[in-house]
Design an enzyme around this catalytic site. Structure first.
Site, PDB file in Angstrom:
ATOM      1  N   CYS A  41       0.845  -1.202   0.000  1.00 51.99           N
ATOM      2  CA  CYS A  41       0.000   0.000   0.000  1.00 51.99           C
ATOM      3  C   CYS A  41       0.876   1.246   0.000  1.00 51.99           C
ATOM      4  CB  CYS A  41      -0.929   0.015   1.215  1.00 51.99           C
ATOM      5  SG  CYS A  41      -0.030   0.018   2.782  1.00 51.99           S
ATOM      6  N   CYS A 109      45.200 -21.406  -3.366  1.00 54.42           N
ATOM      7  CA  CYS A 109      45.332 -21.128  -1.936  1.00 54.42           C
ATOM      8  C   CYS A 109      44.522 -19.890  -1.565  1.00 54.42           C
ATOM      9  CB  CYS A 109      46.797 -20.935  -1.548  1.00 54.42           C
ATOM     10  SG  CYS A 109      47.547 -19.466  -2.315  1.00 54.42           S
ATOM     11  N   CYS A 112      45.095 -16.632  -3.406  1.00 52.57           N
ATOM     12  CA  CYS A 112      44.405 -16.540  -4.697  1.00 52.57           C
ATOM     13  C   CYS A 112      42.992 -16.009  -4.506  1.00 52.57           C
ATOM     14  CB  CYS A 112      44.340 -17.906  -5.373  1.00 52.57           C
ATOM     15  SG  CYS A 112      45.946 -18.682  -5.657  1.00 52.57           S
ATOM     16  N   ASP A 529       5.543 -17.976  15.794  1.00 59.61           N
ATOM     17  CA  ASP A 529       4.216 -17.459  15.492  1.00 59.61           C
ATOM     18  C   ASP A 529       3.226 -18.577  15.827  1.00 59.61           C
ATOM     19  OD1 ASP A 529       2.401 -15.514  14.449  1.00 59.61           O
ATOM     20  OD2 ASP A 529       2.188 -16.780  12.670  1.00 59.61           O
ATOM     21  N   ASP A 732       3.780 -12.972   8.203  1.00 59.69           N
ATOM     22  CA  ASP A 732       4.759 -12.502   9.184  1.00 59.69           C
ATOM     23  C   ASP A 732       6.114 -12.221   8.534  1.00 59.69           C
ATOM     24  OD1 ASP A 732       5.393 -15.117   8.636  1.00 59.69           O
ATOM     25  OD2 ASP A 732       4.763 -15.881  10.594  1.00 59.69           O
TER      26      ASP A 732
END
Length: 842
Positions: A41, A109, A112, A529, A732
């Site tokens: 909204c 390694c 790098c 929740d 949520d």
């Protein structure tokens, strides 16, 4: 502000970024247009706009709800694009930039890794770059308007490596797997040759004077034989190190290959000089000796380490291969009324697909006809098959066990749940944990520092060492170079993350990366929740109580008869319970609904009322016989409806959103881990507390509106808690985004893959505790790996330099130094592989 992951949901989410003017970012403004997902909204747009305008360094911000885009003008020196995206995500919305995963060739390694990351980060438009040594992949978050693959590939090539285009699909994965298998086979051949040669050289060097046939040879002849054996080792198996070292040198850098190449070359060419120009050595007052055994054995041991490491690294990515192997190869599509078997790649959305018993379901869809039990354990980790019928969703790669059915295809290719899971696990395995940053900083300067230490060691021993000082200096110089191991630093974190996230995927727990693993390991508060998470999210009839002399079946059948014509959710619940018990509702006439009170109808000529206590009292129905039971059920958070027939009370029904079976056990497991548990609900406090009590939860946050859930999470964070929010990822979403860890619970197909940090594919709440335990185990493994990687180098390099010699006369032979170096990498990877033994508690 906590760090959040930024990613894109589809290829259309392309933000536009431009730099207004050239030159220093301190003097010119930047402009970024970021897609913002989750706005519903005008107030959402205003909220995002206000938050962006209040950020330091942001000059102007405008948010368009219709296009779901935020246009921001900012000062690059004061605020980064990543900060802007992070701010939007902290508000509970999705801020999306382009994320791509590329292959990288040539890395050996940790040094790098640092150089490739620096090269990618230097490309204009790249927000962040994470390079993983274990997977040989780079995960890049970038603005596609400013950066593209070509620019990034050129930057990486300039650093001495090769960037491969984003791998998509099984074919690309197969190509990469075949390439690695070829390299491993060649490595094995080189290892066998170098090890055999080194063994012979060692025996000849140590016992040559005692071997029949060789004892009569001159010293120079023996040196020539050793030269003949060592030279192929130096320039065939050892060519790997030379090539990589030269490539690094051309770009003004050095890496682990440089250390090996310099160390073995010094030992080899000193030996060559002693073999063919002995007067040069003896004329300088030096002891005549050769070190072919050192150079050849070092190469063999380093190759052994790399071979074992390659095999171990291959096992760390088994989870991805297993997931990809789940995909069905063909599908039986119904075309023109008959079943046609086609490759799964040719299946299209809308096709009708037939599945027989024992077959894999090829793609995602919805059942149209038939019934069966489907084994979803390969995705959810749950062993029991799930019943499927018309209207139910089915997921590609799951197994049809008993019946025959046909389903309509809804998702194919990269849109299927399996493809999303594979992509998520790949991204997670390519990510980094914040704990790795120290290792990265050390790796960036490690090789130059080691070369400096080796040079200083050589000079000190040459100038102040005992005779023959040059020989001591040379051996200690080589020992320092070959014992240093940036590989262990580079593999410590990514191998553990690869195994941890892969193990999670096998158990139906999708963890989005190293940062999430690290944060989850520090959790001390989990908030559930209520509706749809702790409970099923749909009301069920929990109690049917008849008056004395009646039966449950009579009460339920009569209530179902009255509700037969109603669309109210409560009516559907009663009808479903009657159907479950095999009761057939009777015919009802004259149905009338009284909003907020109840309903009435005529059943078999009798006036039947169904409603709350007020509705009954209003119609003169006495409730005394069931009043006490009704009060008890209300205290338990249940909705009570009474049933009367012809003015007499017949019974009551209690309806409630029931607790999931494993909820209490899940809460108990979290408490055993020392984690506090809370429940968040929009229900009135009495109802919420009744549900929480059954789950064993004492802290209840009740009467919270959906829009205020994120604020409740923030309040807990301000109390000092590291908070995980567990929800369904729909209503949520802001609270999931606000929490330190957002955990979304899916149902096998309806998975909130893009909106959460951790996704549980099944509804088994015990997996929340399993995810925490796995995160803690992975974090512990990372810490162990980093400790040993640092400890090894901190102890090993000084010993190789000879610090123990003045006190105890101890020097480290370069051969043992090479063995220790090879062992360090293998031990780190092997320690990470222990996570494969992690099990759920059941």
């Amino acid at each position: 502000m906590k760090e959040r992951r930024m990613d894109m949901e589809d290829n259309d989410n392309k933000p536009e970024v431009e730099d207004k003017g050239g030159g220093s970012p301190e003097k010119h403004s930047g402009r970024v247009v970021v897609r913002v997902g989750g706005m519903t909204c005008a107030s959402c747009a205003a909220r995002v706009e206000k938050a962006l305008q209040e950020m330091p360094g942001v000059k102007e911000a405008a948010v368009n709800l219709a296009s779901e885009k935020a246009s921001i003008t900012f000062q690059p020196g004061q605020v980064a694009v990543g900060d802007i995206v992070e701010a939007i995500r902290d508000l509970g919305y999705r801020a999306e930039l382009e994320r791509a995963v590329f292959g990288v060739e040539g890395m050996t390694c940790a040094s790098c890794v640092a150089r490739v990351e620096k090269a990618l980060s230097g490309v204009e438009g790249v927000v962040s770059a994470e390079v993983n040594l274990a997977t040989e992949r780079a995960t890049v978050l970038y603005d596609p308007q400013s950066a593209d693959f070509g620019k990034m590939a050129r930057a990486v090539e300039a650093a001495g490596y090769r960037l491969l285009s984003a791998a998509e699909g099984e074919e690309a994965l197969d190509r990469e797997r075949r390439r690695r298998e070829r390299e491993t086979r060649l490595l094995r051949v080189k290892l066998i040759y170098s090890a055999a040669s080194a063994a012979v050289i060692l025996v000849l060097s140590m016992f040559g004077m005692n071997i029949p046939g060789l004892s009569s040879l001159s010293e120079k002849a023996r040196f020539v034989i050793l030269f003949g054996l060592a030279t192929p080792v130096q320039f065939w198996p050892g060519l790997t190190f030379y090539r990589a070292a030269l490539r690094a040198a051309r770009h003004g850098t050095a890496d682990m290959n440089t250390l090996i190449a310099v160390g073995t070359t010094a030992a080899y060419f000193y030996s060559v000089t002693a073999t063919f120009f002995p007067s040069f050595i003896s004329g300088a007052g030096l002891k005549l000796a050769v070190y072919y055994d050192a150079s050849a054995t070092i190469i063999a041991l380093i190759l052994l380490g790399r071979f074992l490491e390659a095999r171990a690294k291959g096992r760390t990515s088994e989870a991805i291969r297993r997931l990809m192997g789940l995909q069905a190869r063909t599908a039986r599509v119904v075309r023109d009324g008959r079943e046609v078997e086609v490759p799964v790649e040719e299946v299209r959305v809308g096709d009708l697909v037939a599945v027989r018993p024992g077959e894999k379901i090829p793609v995602d869809g919805v059942v149209e006809e038939g019934r069966s039990s489907v084994d979803e354990s390969m995705l959810t980790g749950e062993p029991l098959p799930v019943e499927k019928g018309p209207g139910d969703e089915v997921t590609g790669a799951t197994l049809n066990t008993t019946g025959f059915f046909r389903f309509r295809v809804t998702r194919v290719g990269s849109d299927t749940v399996l493809a999303q899971i594979v992509r998520l696990v790949e991204e997670a395995q390519g990510s980094k944990a914040p704990i790795q940053r120290l290792a990265d900083r050390v790796a960036a300067v490690f090789v130059p520092a080691v070369i400096g230490v080796a040079a200083a060691t050589f000079l000190v021993w040459l100038l102040a060492g005992p005779d023959p000082s040059f020989n001591f200096a040379l051996l200690n110089f080589v020992a320092v170079l070959v014992i240093a191991c940036p590989c262990a630093l580079g593999l410590a974190t990514p191998t553990a993350i690869m195994v941890g996230t892969g193990k999670g995927a096998e158990m139906g727990i999708l963890i989005k990366g190293g940062e999430i693993l690290e944060r989850a390991g520090r959790l001390d508060m989990v908030v559930f929740d209520k509706t749809g998470t702790l409970t099923w999210g749909r009301p069920q009839v929990t109690d049917v109580l008849p008056v004395e002399g009646g039966s449950e079946e009579e009460v339920l059948a009569l209530a179902a008869s009255v509700e037969r014509g109603s669309e109210h959710p409560l009516a559907q619940t009663i009808l479903q319970e009657a159907e479950r018990r095999g009761l057939e509702p009777g015919e009802a006439d004259g149905f009338r609904a009284y909003p907020g009170m109840g309903v009435e109808a005529a059943v078999e000529g009798k006036r039947v009322l169904l409603g709350n206590a007020g509705f009954m009292v209003r119609n003169g129905i006495g409730l005394a016989s069931l009043e006490e039971e009704a009060e008890r059920l209300s205290r338990e958070g249940k909705t009570v409806v009474f049933l009367s027939s012809d003015g007499a009370l017949r019974g009551l029904l209690a309806v409630a959103d029931t607790l999931k079976p494993m909820a209490a056990e899940a809460v108990s497991e979290l408490r055993e881990l020392g984690i506090e548990v809370a429940m968040l609900s929009g229900d009135r406090r009495a109802t919420a507390e009744a549900v929480a009590a059954k789950a064993g939860i004492t802290r209840v946050l009740a009467e919270v509106l959906p829009a205020d859930k994120a604020e409740e999470v923030l309040r807990l964070q301000r109390e000092g808690h590291v908070v995980a929010m567990v929800g369904d990822g729909i209503n949520d979403a802001p609270a999931l985004a606000r929490a330190d860890i957002g955990i979304a619970i899916g149902t096998g197909t309806d998975v909130a893959l893009e909106t959460s940090d951790i996704t549980l594919i099944s509804e088994d709440l015990r997996k929340v505790a399993t995810a925490v335990r796995l995160s803690r185990a992975t974090l512990s493994t990372i810490k162990q790996n980093l400790f040993w990687a640092f400890f090894y180098n901190v102890i090993g390099i000084p010993v190789a330099a000879g610090v123990l010699y003045p006190l105890w006369g101890v020097l480290l032979n370069p051969i043992f130094a090479a063995g220790a170096m090879a062992f360090s990498s293998v031990s780190v990877v092997s320690n990470s592989l222990r996570l494969r033994r992690f099990r759920e508690r059941r």
